[in-house]
Design an enzyme around this catalytic site. Structure first.
Site, PDB file in Angstrom:
ATOM      1  N   GLU A 119      49.884  46.642  43.778  1.00 36.51           N
ATOM      2  CA  GLU A 119      48.742  47.752  43.109  1.00 36.51           C
ATOM      3  C   GLU A 119      49.266  49.387  43.394  1.00 36.51           C
ATOM      4  O   GLU A 119      48.168  49.961  43.178  1.00 36.51           O
ATOM      5  CB  GLU A 119      47.168  47.160  43.453  1.00 36.51           C
ATOM      6  CG  GLU A 119      46.851  45.844  42.914  1.00 36.51           C
ATOM      7  CD  GLU A 119      47.094  45.495  41.455  1.00 36.51           C
ATOM      8  OE1 GLU A 119      47.203  46.501  40.698  1.00 36.51           O
ATOM      9  OE2 GLU A 119      46.797  44.345  41.149  1.00 36.51           O
TER      10      GLU A 119
ATOM     11  N   HIS B  53      40.920  48.164  47.195  1.00 35.17           N
ATOM     12  CA  HIS B  53      40.615  47.178  46.217  1.00 35.17           C
ATOM     13  C   HIS B  53      40.269  45.787  46.869  1.00 35.17           C
ATOM     14  O   HIS B  53      40.844  45.679  47.870  1.00 35.17           O
ATOM     15  CB  HIS B  53      41.815  47.015  45.280  1.00 35.17           C
ATOM     16  CG  HIS B  53      41.905  45.783  44.393  1.00 35.17           C
ATOM     17  ND1 HIS B  53      41.012  45.569  43.706  1.00 35.17           N
ATOM     18  CD2 HIS B  53      42.895  44.723  44.485  1.00 35.17           C
ATOM     19  CE1 HIS B  53      41.083  44.391  42.875  1.00 35.17           C
ATOM     20  NE2 HIS B  53      42.501  43.897  43.506  1.00 35.17           N
TER      21      HIS B  53
ATOM     22  N   HIS C  98      38.268  41.683  46.222  1.00 40.54           N
ATOM     23  CA  HIS C  98      37.393  40.563  45.555  1.00 40.54           C
ATOM     24  C   HIS C  98      36.177  40.108  45.934  1.00 40.54           C
ATOM     25  O   HIS C  98      36.073  39.141  46.462  1.00 40.54           O
ATOM     26  CB  HIS C  98      38.392  39.481  45.256  1.00 40.54           C
ATOM     27  CG  HIS C  98      39.786  39.830  45.007  1.00 40.54           C
ATOM     28  ND1 HIS C  98      40.851  38.923  45.103  1.00 40.54           N
ATOM     29  CD2 HIS C  98      40.264  40.883  44.217  1.00 40.54           C
ATOM     30  CE1 HIS C  98      42.104  39.574  44.700  1.00 40.54           C
ATOM     31  NE2 HIS C  98      41.948  40.681  44.202  1.00 40.54           N
TER      32      HIS C  98
ATOM     33  N   GLU D 289      18.305  51.428  48.027  1.00 38.50           N
ATOM     34  CA  GLU D 289      19.348  52.039  48.731  1.00 38.50           C
ATOM     35  C   GLU D 289      20.540  52.698  47.600  1.00 38.50           C
ATOM     36  O   GLU D 289      21.058  53.486  47.585  1.00 38.50           O
ATOM     37  CB  GLU D 289      20.033  51.468  49.664  1.00 38.50           C
ATOM     38  CG  GLU D 289      19.794  51.063  51.195  1.00 38.50           C
ATOM     39  CD  GLU D 289      19.545  52.478  51.895  1.00 38.50           C
ATOM     40  OE1 GLU D 289      20.165  53.447  51.636  1.00 38.50           O
ATOM     41  OE2 GLU D 289      19.028  52.510  52.961  1.00 38.50           O
TER      42      GLU D 289
ATOM     43  N   HIS E 293      37.995  40.141  38.027  1.00 34.00           N
ATOM     44  CA  HIS E 293      38.973  40.466  39.002  1.00 34.00           C
ATOM     45  C   HIS E 293      38.491  41.026  40.358  1.00 34.00           C
ATOM     46  O   HIS E 293      38.715  40.147  41.400  1.00 34.00           O
ATOM     47  CB  HIS E 293      40.183  41.184  38.583  1.00 34.00           C
ATOM     48  CG  HIS E 293      41.185  41.234  39.449  1.00 34.00           C
ATOM     49  ND1 HIS E 293      42.527  41.442  39.034  1.00 34.00           N
ATOM     50  CD2 HIS E 293      41.250  41.500  41.065  1.00 34.00           C
ATOM     51  CE1 HIS E 293      43.235  41.513  40.208  1.00 34.00           C
ATOM     52  NE2 HIS E 293      42.523  41.622  41.210  1.00 34.00           N
TER      53      HIS E 293
END
Ligand code: 2HA
Ligand code: ZN
Length: 286
Positions: free
Chosen positions: A122, A145, A147, A175, A216
Protein backbone atom coordinates in the site's frame (compact mmCIF):
# COMPACT_ATOMS: atom_id res chain seq x y z
CA UNK A 1 26.58 6.10 15.77
CA UNK A 2 23.98 5.14 18.35
CA UNK A 3 22.08 1.84 18.14
CA UNK A 4 19.02 2.47 15.98
CA UNK A 5 17.08 -0.23 17.82
CA UNK A 6 17.13 2.15 20.80
CA UNK A 7 15.89 5.17 18.80
CA UNK A 8 12.73 6.65 20.39
CA UNK A 9 10.96 6.96 17.02
CA UNK A 10 11.57 3.27 16.24
CA UNK A 11 10.52 2.10 19.71
CA UNK A 12 7.32 4.13 19.55
CA UNK A 13 6.59 2.84 16.05
CA UNK A 14 7.05 -0.82 16.95
CA UNK A 15 5.10 -0.45 20.22
CA UNK A 16 2.26 1.09 18.20
CA UNK A 17 2.28 -1.90 15.82
CA UNK A 18 2.05 -4.24 18.83
CA UNK A 19 -0.88 -2.31 20.27
CA UNK A 20 -2.68 -2.42 16.93
CA UNK A 21 -2.04 -6.16 16.72
CA UNK A 22 -3.32 -6.78 20.24
CA UNK A 23 -6.51 -4.86 19.50
CA UNK A 24 -7.20 -7.18 16.57
CA UNK A 25 -6.79 -4.50 13.94
CA UNK A 26 -3.95 -6.27 12.07
CA UNK A 27 -4.47 -9.97 11.58
CA UNK A 28 -1.79 -11.88 9.65
CA UNK A 29 -0.09 -9.34 7.32
CA UNK A 30 -3.01 -6.91 7.47
CA UNK A 31 -2.30 -3.22 7.88
CA UNK A 32 0.63 -0.90 7.33
CA UNK A 33 2.08 2.29 8.82
CA UNK A 34 4.26 5.01 7.34
CA UNK A 35 5.90 7.65 9.51
CA UNK A 36 7.64 10.73 8.13
CA UNK A 37 10.95 11.11 10.00
CA UNK A 38 13.00 14.22 10.56
CA UNK A 39 16.67 14.20 9.55
CA UNK A 40 17.60 15.60 12.99
CA UNK A 41 16.11 12.62 14.80
CA UNK A 42 17.89 10.19 12.46
CA UNK A 43 21.37 11.63 12.14
CA UNK A 44 22.77 10.08 15.34
CA UNK A 45 21.57 6.64 14.26
CA UNK A 46 22.20 6.37 10.51
CA UNK A 47 24.66 7.54 7.89
CA UNK A 48 22.20 9.23 5.56
CA UNK A 49 24.70 9.05 2.69
CA UNK A 50 24.74 5.26 2.75
CA UNK A 51 22.06 3.74 0.50
CA UNK A 52 21.67 -0.01 1.14
CA UNK A 53 19.69 -0.62 -2.06
CA UNK A 54 17.19 1.08 -4.33
CA UNK A 55 13.59 -0.17 -4.56
CA UNK A 56 11.17 0.88 -7.34
CA UNK A 57 7.50 1.53 -6.61
CA UNK A 58 5.19 -1.37 -7.55
CA UNK A 59 1.50 -1.49 -8.49
CA UNK A 60 1.57 2.03 -9.89
CA UNK A 61 1.19 3.50 -13.32
CA UNK A 62 4.77 4.39 -14.32
CA UNK A 63 3.87 7.65 -16.01
CA UNK A 64 1.00 9.03 -13.92
CA UNK A 65 2.25 8.11 -10.44
CA UNK A 66 4.55 10.80 -9.15
CA UNK A 67 5.90 11.01 -5.63
CA UNK A 68 8.38 13.74 -6.55
CA UNK A 69 6.76 16.29 -4.18
CA UNK A 70 8.13 14.00 -1.43
CA UNK A 71 11.64 13.80 -2.92
CA UNK A 72 14.27 13.53 -0.20
CA UNK A 73 11.72 12.81 2.51
CA UNK A 74 12.44 9.84 4.75
CA UNK A 75 9.79 7.40 5.98
CA UNK A 76 9.74 4.54 8.43
CA UNK A 77 7.45 1.96 6.79
CA UNK A 78 6.20 -1.55 7.56
CA UNK A 79 7.22 -4.25 5.08
CA UNK A 80 5.02 -6.05 2.57
CA UNK A 81 3.73 -9.43 3.73
CA UNK A 82 4.99 -8.77 7.26
CA UNK A 83 2.95 -9.50 10.38
CA UNK A 84 2.34 -6.68 12.87
CA UNK A 85 2.63 -9.40 15.51
CA UNK A 86 6.38 -9.65 14.76
CA UNK A 87 7.32 -6.00 14.22
CA UNK A 88 8.37 -5.21 17.80
CA UNK A 89 10.34 -8.43 18.26
CA UNK A 90 12.24 -8.04 14.98
CA UNK A 91 12.13 -4.54 13.50
CA UNK A 92 15.22 -4.93 11.28
CA UNK A 93 13.46 -7.48 9.06
CA UNK A 94 9.90 -6.21 9.29
CA UNK A 95 10.27 -2.46 8.82
CA UNK A 96 12.46 -0.20 6.72
CA UNK A 97 13.64 3.39 6.55
CA UNK A 98 13.38 4.68 3.00
CA UNK A 99 14.06 7.99 1.28
CA UNK A 100 12.05 9.03 -1.77
CA UNK A 101 14.62 9.23 -4.58
CA UNK A 102 15.05 12.05 -7.06
CA UNK A 103 12.27 11.85 -9.65
CA UNK A 104 9.85 10.19 -7.22
CA UNK A 105 9.80 6.78 -8.96
CA UNK A 106 11.83 4.73 -6.49
CA UNK A 107 13.13 4.81 -2.95
CA UNK A 108 16.56 4.52 -1.37
CA UNK A 109 16.64 2.00 1.45
CA UNK A 110 18.65 3.41 4.36
CA UNK A 111 17.95 0.71 6.94
CA UNK A 112 15.80 -2.39 7.52
CA UNK A 113 14.09 -5.01 5.32
CA UNK A 114 17.29 -6.90 6.10
CA UNK A 115 16.14 -10.25 4.76
CA UNK A 116 15.53 -8.75 1.31
CA UNK A 117 12.02 -7.40 1.87
CA UNK A 118 10.41 -4.24 0.61
CA UNK A 119 7.83 -1.71 1.74
CA UNK A 120 4.10 -2.40 2.05
CA UNK A 121 2.03 -3.04 -1.07
CA UNK A 122 0.00 0.00 0.00
CA UNK A 123 3.02 2.29 -0.30
CA UNK A 124 1.52 4.27 -3.22
CA UNK A 125 -1.67 4.94 -1.21
CA UNK A 126 0.48 5.97 1.75
CA UNK A 127 2.65 8.34 -0.26
CA UNK A 128 -0.33 9.92 -2.02
CA UNK A 129 -2.06 10.28 1.35
CA UNK A 130 1.02 11.96 2.84
CA UNK A 131 1.09 14.40 -0.08
CA UNK A 132 -2.61 15.16 0.36
CA UNK A 133 -2.40 15.59 4.14
CA UNK A 134 0.75 17.74 3.94
CA UNK A 135 -1.05 20.02 1.48
CA UNK A 136 -3.69 20.79 4.14
CA UNK A 137 -1.63 20.19 7.31
CA UNK A 138 2.14 20.75 7.03
CA UNK A 139 2.61 18.98 10.39
CA UNK A 140 1.10 15.66 9.30
CA UNK A 141 3.60 12.81 9.73
CA UNK A 142 1.67 9.56 10.04
CA UNK A 143 -0.50 7.46 7.74
CA UNK A 144 -1.90 4.28 9.27
CA UNK A 145 -3.95 1.54 7.63
CA UNK A 146 -5.60 -1.35 9.48
CA UNK A 147 -8.64 -3.63 9.65
CA UNK A 148 -10.48 -2.83 12.91
CA UNK A 149 -13.11 -5.50 13.51
CA UNK A 150 -16.09 -3.39 14.53
CA UNK A 151 -15.61 -0.71 11.94
CA UNK A 152 -15.30 -3.37 9.25
CA UNK A 153 -18.50 -5.05 10.49
CA UNK A 154 -20.28 -1.70 10.45
CA UNK A 155 -19.44 -1.18 6.77
CA UNK A 156 -21.58 -4.25 5.94
CA UNK A 157 -24.73 -2.95 7.59
CA UNK A 158 -24.58 0.85 7.52
CA UNK A 159 -25.32 3.01 4.50
CA UNK A 160 -22.08 4.01 2.78
CA UNK A 161 -23.10 7.67 2.75
CA UNK A 162 -20.34 9.80 4.36
CA UNK A 163 -22.65 12.23 6.12
CA UNK A 164 -24.85 9.46 7.57
CA UNK A 165 -21.87 7.29 8.53
CA UNK A 166 -20.14 10.18 10.28
CA UNK A 167 -23.34 11.24 12.06
CA UNK A 168 -23.96 7.72 13.36
CA UNK A 169 -20.39 7.47 14.68
CA UNK A 170 -20.68 10.89 16.36
CA UNK A 171 -23.81 9.66 18.16
CA UNK A 172 -22.01 6.63 19.58
CA UNK A 173 -20.14 8.51 22.31
CA UNK A 174 -19.68 12.04 23.60
CA UNK A 175 -15.99 12.14 22.62
CA UNK A 176 -16.54 11.41 18.95
CA UNK A 177 -17.40 14.82 17.55
CA UNK A 178 -14.51 16.28 19.54
CA UNK A 179 -11.97 13.74 18.26
CA UNK A 180 -13.11 13.66 14.63
CA UNK A 181 -15.18 16.79 13.93
CA UNK A 182 -14.11 16.34 10.28
CA UNK A 183 -16.18 13.11 10.16
CA UNK A 184 -15.08 10.13 8.11
CA UNK A 185 -14.66 9.75 4.37
CA UNK A 186 -16.05 6.59 2.83
CA UNK A 187 -14.77 4.85 -0.31
CA UNK A 188 -16.55 2.03 -2.14
CA UNK A 189 -14.81 -1.34 -2.39
CA UNK A 190 -11.82 -1.05 -4.69
CA UNK A 191 -8.85 -3.27 -5.45
CA UNK A 192 -6.16 -2.59 -2.85
CA UNK A 193 -2.45 -2.09 -3.56
CA UNK A 194 -3.09 -0.04 -6.73
CA UNK A 195 -2.51 3.59 -7.54
CA UNK A 196 -6.28 3.93 -8.29
CA UNK A 197 -7.24 3.34 -4.65
CA UNK A 198 -4.26 5.50 -3.71
CA UNK A 199 -5.59 8.46 -5.69
CA UNK A 200 -9.11 7.98 -4.32
CA UNK A 201 -7.81 7.77 -0.73
CA UNK A 202 -5.62 10.83 -1.16
CA UNK A 203 -8.53 12.83 -2.61
CA UNK A 204 -10.55 12.03 0.52
CA UNK A 205 -7.54 12.78 2.75
CA UNK A 206 -7.72 16.43 1.67
CA UNK A 207 -11.03 16.61 3.59
CA UNK A 208 -10.83 13.86 6.20
CA UNK A 209 -8.15 12.39 8.48
CA UNK A 210 -10.12 9.15 8.55
CA UNK A 211 -11.00 7.33 5.33
CA UNK A 212 -12.98 4.10 5.43
CA UNK A 213 -12.41 1.49 2.76
CA UNK A 214 -15.72 -0.36 2.58
CA UNK A 215 -15.45 -4.09 3.39
CA UNK A 216 -11.70 -3.70 3.97
CA UNK A 217 -10.58 -1.30 6.70
CA UNK A 218 -9.55 2.24 7.44
CA UNK A 219 -6.87 4.84 6.75
CA UNK A 220 -6.02 7.36 9.44
CA UNK A 221 -3.63 10.30 9.35
CA UNK A 222 -2.15 12.56 11.99
CA UNK A 223 0.75 14.56 13.38
CA UNK A 224 1.98 11.83 15.71
CA UNK A 225 1.68 8.07 16.10
CA UNK A 226 -0.37 8.56 19.29
CA UNK A 227 -2.75 11.01 17.68
CA UNK A 228 -3.34 8.76 14.67
CA UNK A 229 -3.72 5.64 16.80
CA UNK A 230 -6.12 7.51 19.09
CA UNK A 231 -8.19 8.65 16.13
CA UNK A 232 -8.66 5.10 14.81
CA UNK A 233 -9.21 3.84 18.36
CA UNK A 234 -12.03 6.34 18.90
CA UNK A 235 -13.69 5.57 15.55
CA UNK A 236 -13.38 1.84 16.21
CA UNK A 237 -14.88 2.17 19.69
CA UNK A 238 -17.83 4.10 18.27
CA UNK A 239 -18.35 1.29 15.74
CA UNK A 240 -18.18 -1.24 18.58
CA UNK A 241 -20.96 0.58 20.43
CA UNK A 242 -22.98 0.71 17.21
CA UNK A 243 -22.60 -3.06 16.84
CA UNK A 244 -23.45 -3.77 20.48
CA UNK A 245 -26.63 -1.72 20.09
CA UNK A 246 -27.41 -3.69 16.94
CA UNK A 247 -31.07 -3.55 16.03
CA UNK A 248 -32.28 -2.81 19.57
CA UNK A 249 -34.50 0.22 19.92
CA UNK A 250 -32.63 3.46 20.65
CA UNK A 251 -34.21 5.19 23.65
CA UNK A 252 -31.55 7.88 24.25
CA UNK A 253 -29.02 9.42 21.92
CA UNK A 254 -26.79 12.46 21.52
CA UNK A 255 -28.68 15.25 19.78
CA UNK A 256 -27.32 17.91 17.46
CA UNK A 257 -27.90 20.43 20.27
CA UNK A 258 -25.59 18.28 22.44
CA UNK A 259 -23.03 18.27 19.61
CA UNK A 260 -23.25 22.07 19.46
CA UNK A 261 -22.50 22.40 23.18
CA UNK A 262 -19.39 20.24 22.71
CA UNK A 263 -18.36 22.20 19.61
CA UNK A 264 -18.58 25.46 21.54
CA UNK A 265 -16.80 24.10 24.61
CA UNK A 266 -13.89 22.67 22.60
CA UNK A 267 -13.92 25.41 19.95
CA UNK A 268 -13.92 22.94 17.06
CA UNK A 269 -15.12 23.28 13.49
CA UNK A 270 -17.25 20.26 12.55
CA UNK A 271 -18.69 19.23 9.21
CA UNK A 272 -21.95 21.14 9.67
CA UNK A 273 -23.01 19.90 6.22
CA UNK A 274 -23.26 16.43 7.85
CA UNK A 275 -25.87 17.73 10.32
CA UNK A 276 -29.60 17.23 9.74
CA UNK A 277 -31.12 20.33 11.28
CA UNK A 278 -31.27 23.36 9.02
CA UNK A 279 -30.13 25.75 11.77
CA UNK A 280 -26.82 23.87 11.86
CA UNK A 281 -26.52 22.96 8.16
CA UNK A 282 -26.53 26.64 7.30
CA UNK A 283 -23.33 27.06 9.36
CA UNK A 284 -21.51 24.84 6.83
CA UNK A 285 -18.63 26.49 5.00
CA UNK A 286 -19.53 24.90 1.65
O1 2HA B 1 -1.38 -6.28 3.26
O2 2HA B 1 -3.78 -4.45 4.67
O3 2HA B 1 -4.48 -3.58 2.29
C1 2HA B 1 -1.75 -5.28 4.04
C2 2HA B 1 -3.07 -4.73 3.75
C3 2HA B 1 -3.46 -4.49 2.36
ZN1 ZN C 1 -5.65 -3.68 4.27
Amino acid sequence: MKNILEAPFLKEFTATASNMYRLGWDERNGGNISYLLKEEELKDYLDLNHVVRRIPFAGVHPTSFDASPLEGKIFLVTGTGRYFKNVERDPANNVGIVRIAKGGKEVELLWGYEDGGRFTSEFPAHMMSHMARLSVDPENRVVMHCHPTNLLAMTYVHEADEAKFSHTLWEMSTECIVVFPDGVGVLPWMLCGTDKIGYATAEKMKEFRTVIWLLHGVYGAGKTLDETFGLIETVEKAAQIYNIIGSREIKNTLTEDNFKELIDLFAIEPRYDFFREEKYRKLAKK
